[in-house]
Write an enzyme that holds these catalytic residues in place. Structure first.
Site, mmCIF file in Angstrom:
data_model
loop_
_atom_site.group_PDB
_atom_site.id
_atom_site.type_symbol
_atom_site.label_atom_id
_atom_site.label_comp_id
_atom_site.label_asym_id
_atom_site.label_seq_id
_atom_site.Cartn_x
_atom_site.Cartn_y
_atom_site.Cartn_z
ATOM 1 N N GLY A 244 27.114 -26.354 -28.057
ATOM 2 C CA GLY A 244 25.935 -25.760 -28.791
ATOM 3 C C GLY A 244 24.960 -25.991 -29.041
ATOM 4 O O GLY A 244 24.067 -25.509 -29.000
ATOM 5 N N GLY A 283 27.089 -30.736 -25.450
ATOM 6 C CA GLY A 283 26.509 -31.388 -24.670
ATOM 7 C C GLY A 283 25.406 -31.708 -24.459
ATOM 8 O O GLY A 283 24.610 -33.222 -24.896
ATOM 9 N N CYS A 350 4.959 -24.515 -4.672
ATOM 10 C CA CYS A 350 3.983 -23.307 -4.756
ATOM 11 C C CYS A 350 4.548 -22.096 -5.249
ATOM 12 O O CYS A 350 5.445 -20.757 -4.590
ATOM 13 C CB CYS A 350 3.933 -23.249 -2.847
ATOM 14 N N TYR A 378 20.341 -30.526 -18.653
ATOM 15 C CA TYR A 378 19.382 -30.121 -18.288
ATOM 16 C C TYR A 378 18.576 -30.574 -17.384
ATOM 17 O O TYR A 378 17.180 -29.512 -16.762
ATOM 18 C CB TYR A 378 19.506 -28.190 -19.267
HETATM 19 C C1 LIG Z 1 27.210 -25.767 -21.214
HETATM 20 C C2 LIG Z 1 28.382 -25.785 -22.232
HETATM 21 C C3 LIG Z 1 28.860 -26.582 -23.465
HETATM 22 C C4 LIG Z 1 27.979 -27.267 -23.987
HETATM 23 O O1 LIG Z 1 26.631 -26.517 -24.430
HETATM 24 P P1 LIG Z 1 26.077 -27.611 -24.862
HETATM 25 O O2 LIG Z 1 24.771 -26.422 -25.762
HETATM 26 O O3 LIG Z 1 24.722 -28.270 -23.949
HETATM 27 O O4 LIG Z 1 25.922 -28.227 -25.975
HETATM 28 C C5 LIG Z 1 30.440 -26.079 -24.076
HETATM 29 N N1 LIG Z 1 31.453 -25.823 -23.475
HETATM 30 C C6 LIG Z 1 30.602 -24.136 -22.491
HETATM 31 C C7 LIG Z 1 31.940 -23.597 -22.343
HETATM 32 C C8 LIG Z 1 29.776 -24.734 -21.978
HETATM 33 O O5 LIG Z 1 29.982 -23.746 -20.240
#
Ligand SMILES: *Cc1c(COP(=O)(O)O)cnc(C)c1O
Length: 422
Positions: A244, A283, A350, A378
């Site tokens: 996150g 991520g 569209c 993403y």
């Molecule tokens: C999406 C997700 C992440 C990664 O989130 P980021 O914001 O991309 O770092 C980590 N753990 C879980 C369970 C997720 O669903």
């Protein structure tokens, strides 16, 4: 100033480069729309986490839903990382990329029995379980497979990550995780089931988080539970603080990964949990600033109220602006010396929601190439075929050379599984 990564630069002649390669040249060579990633930028982002965790028992699991191209996974696997997966399809990708299943954690609120069996056979490290009914199903699937499923409970710590409602996941009202006040009972239930072995605890409070406090609050809430669960005689090996961490799209100043990790480790030590294995699931922060989306300007449509710059990339290629009203920087790949004008950068789909950027200022002509910055996370991962638009090609810059890591889709392939009626 360019947000995000030092790998992206503008030369004194006005040419935008990634790892020294002029992006306009890559657009010409590989066509548009085109995603381009810097492998070095990904490895740099990962190194910040690795530095801070060095010397501690730990496992970084890249949340691959952010960008699941096989070459990206391979890059990250070779650097010693595991993966956080949310589907059987993602597990198949990990295996195809040479990833190690014993470094995989399986997250998600809706795992099917078939996905559980697939993951047990592959030998994933841990299931991050999100409900009591999932515990029951997983135990039954494991028993039928003659296996014991290692489980962590995803606890909803009820902290506000202070981010967009669609990407906030750690509040009581979100669908994710097991409520904090029900978690102890859920652990007791898990420990009583024959097909499960409790190994950890996890949370994930949201995405694009730019503060450290929500992480520290969530960790405190997890440690409270760890203490309560262990008093009950159920051992918890690892603590997984989720992912996150935000990146800079505009002028955000998220904490650096090593700074955040340092504070989390301090808190663990201060509370007497320094011996535990720490897991993290980043991520966006590993790949977001490492990628750009290149698009060619098709038409200019100046108007009284608004002027539109119509490009060949659209919401199907890059969903974030349409879906979250996300602001992403857009830069001409070669700057012009003529005076800038204001443009809404829109695609050919569209839908009025099909825009990439609003009210942007630059000088541009049809045929110019624009770069949407910080598009490595993403971006392609959320691309669709809406309007029967083939998905973009992807290029990774490896040791200074561009490598095509995904071919541009062909329209024929999009309907190859469809059948005409008799
Ligand atoms: C999406 C997700 C992440 C990664 O989130 P980021 O914001 O991309 O770092 C980590 N753990 C879980 C369970 C997720 O669903």
């Amino acid at each position: 100033m360019l947000p995000g990564t030092p790998h992206l630069a503008r030369s004194s002649a006005g040419t935008l480069t990634l790892d020294g390669l002029p992006l306009a040249d890559l657009a010409r060579r590989f066509g548009t729309p085109l995603y381009v990633y810097s492998q070095a930028a990904m490895l740099d982002a990962l190194a910040a986490y690795q530095r801070a965790l060095a010397g501690r028992p730990h496992q970084i699991c890249y949340a691959m839903k952010a960008n699941s191209n096989l070459a990206v996974l391979q890059t990250i696997a070779r650097a010693g990382c595991g993966f956080d997966i949310v589907s059987g399809g993602e597990l198949a990708r990990v295996l195809a990329a040479g990833g190690d299943p014993s470094r995989v954690v399986f997250s998600g609120v809706g795992k099917t029995a078939a996905e559980m069996a697939q993951a047990l056979r592959a030998g994933v490290r841990c299931f991050n379980v999100e409900s009591v009914s999932e515990l029951d199903r997983l135990s039954a699937v494991a028993a039928a497979e003659g296996a014991i499923a290692p489980v962590s409970l995803r606890v909803n710590p009820d902290v506000d990550a202070g981010t967009h409602p669609y990407i906030s996941t750690g509040l009581r009202e979100n669908k994710f995780g097991i409520a904090h006040d029900q978690a102890l009972a859920a652990y007791r239930h898990a420990a009583s089931l024959p097909g499960l072995q409790v190994v950890g605890i996890d949370c994930h409070i949201g995405s694009q988080i730019t503060q450290v406090e929500p992480y520290l609050d969530a960790l405190d809430r997890l440690l409270d539970l760890v203490e309560a669960v262990e008093r009950d005689g159920i051992a918890i090996h690892h603590v997984d603080v989720g992912g996150g961490l935000g990146i800079r799209y505009v002028d955000e100043s998220p904490p650096a990964a090593d700074h955040l990790v340092g504070l989390l480790l301090q808190r663990l030590d201060a509370r007497g949990h320094g011996h535990r294995e720490v897991m993290m699931e980043p991520g966006r922060s590993l790949v977001g600033n490492a990628g750009v989306l290149l698009t060619e300007v098709q038409y200019l449509k100046p108007g009284d109220a608004k002027s539109f710059c119509i490009v060949d990339a659209a919401m199907n290629d890059l969903m974030r602006p349409a879906m979250y009203e996300a602001w992403m920087a857009i830069e001409p790949c070669v700057s012009r010396s003529t005076p800038p004008q204001r443009w809404d950068v829109v695609g050919p789909v569209c839908e009025s929601g099909d825009w990439l950027g609003r009210d942007r200022s630059f000088a541009v002509e049809p045929g110019d190439v624009l770069a949407v910055l910080s598009a490595g996370a993403y971006g392609m991962a959320m691309a669709s075929n809406y309007n029967t638009r083939p998905r973009a090609a992807e290029v990774m810059i490896v040791d200074g050379a561009p490598v095509l890591v995904r071919e541009r889709e062909q329209a024929q392939a999009l309907f190859s599984g469809e059948k005409l009626l008799a």
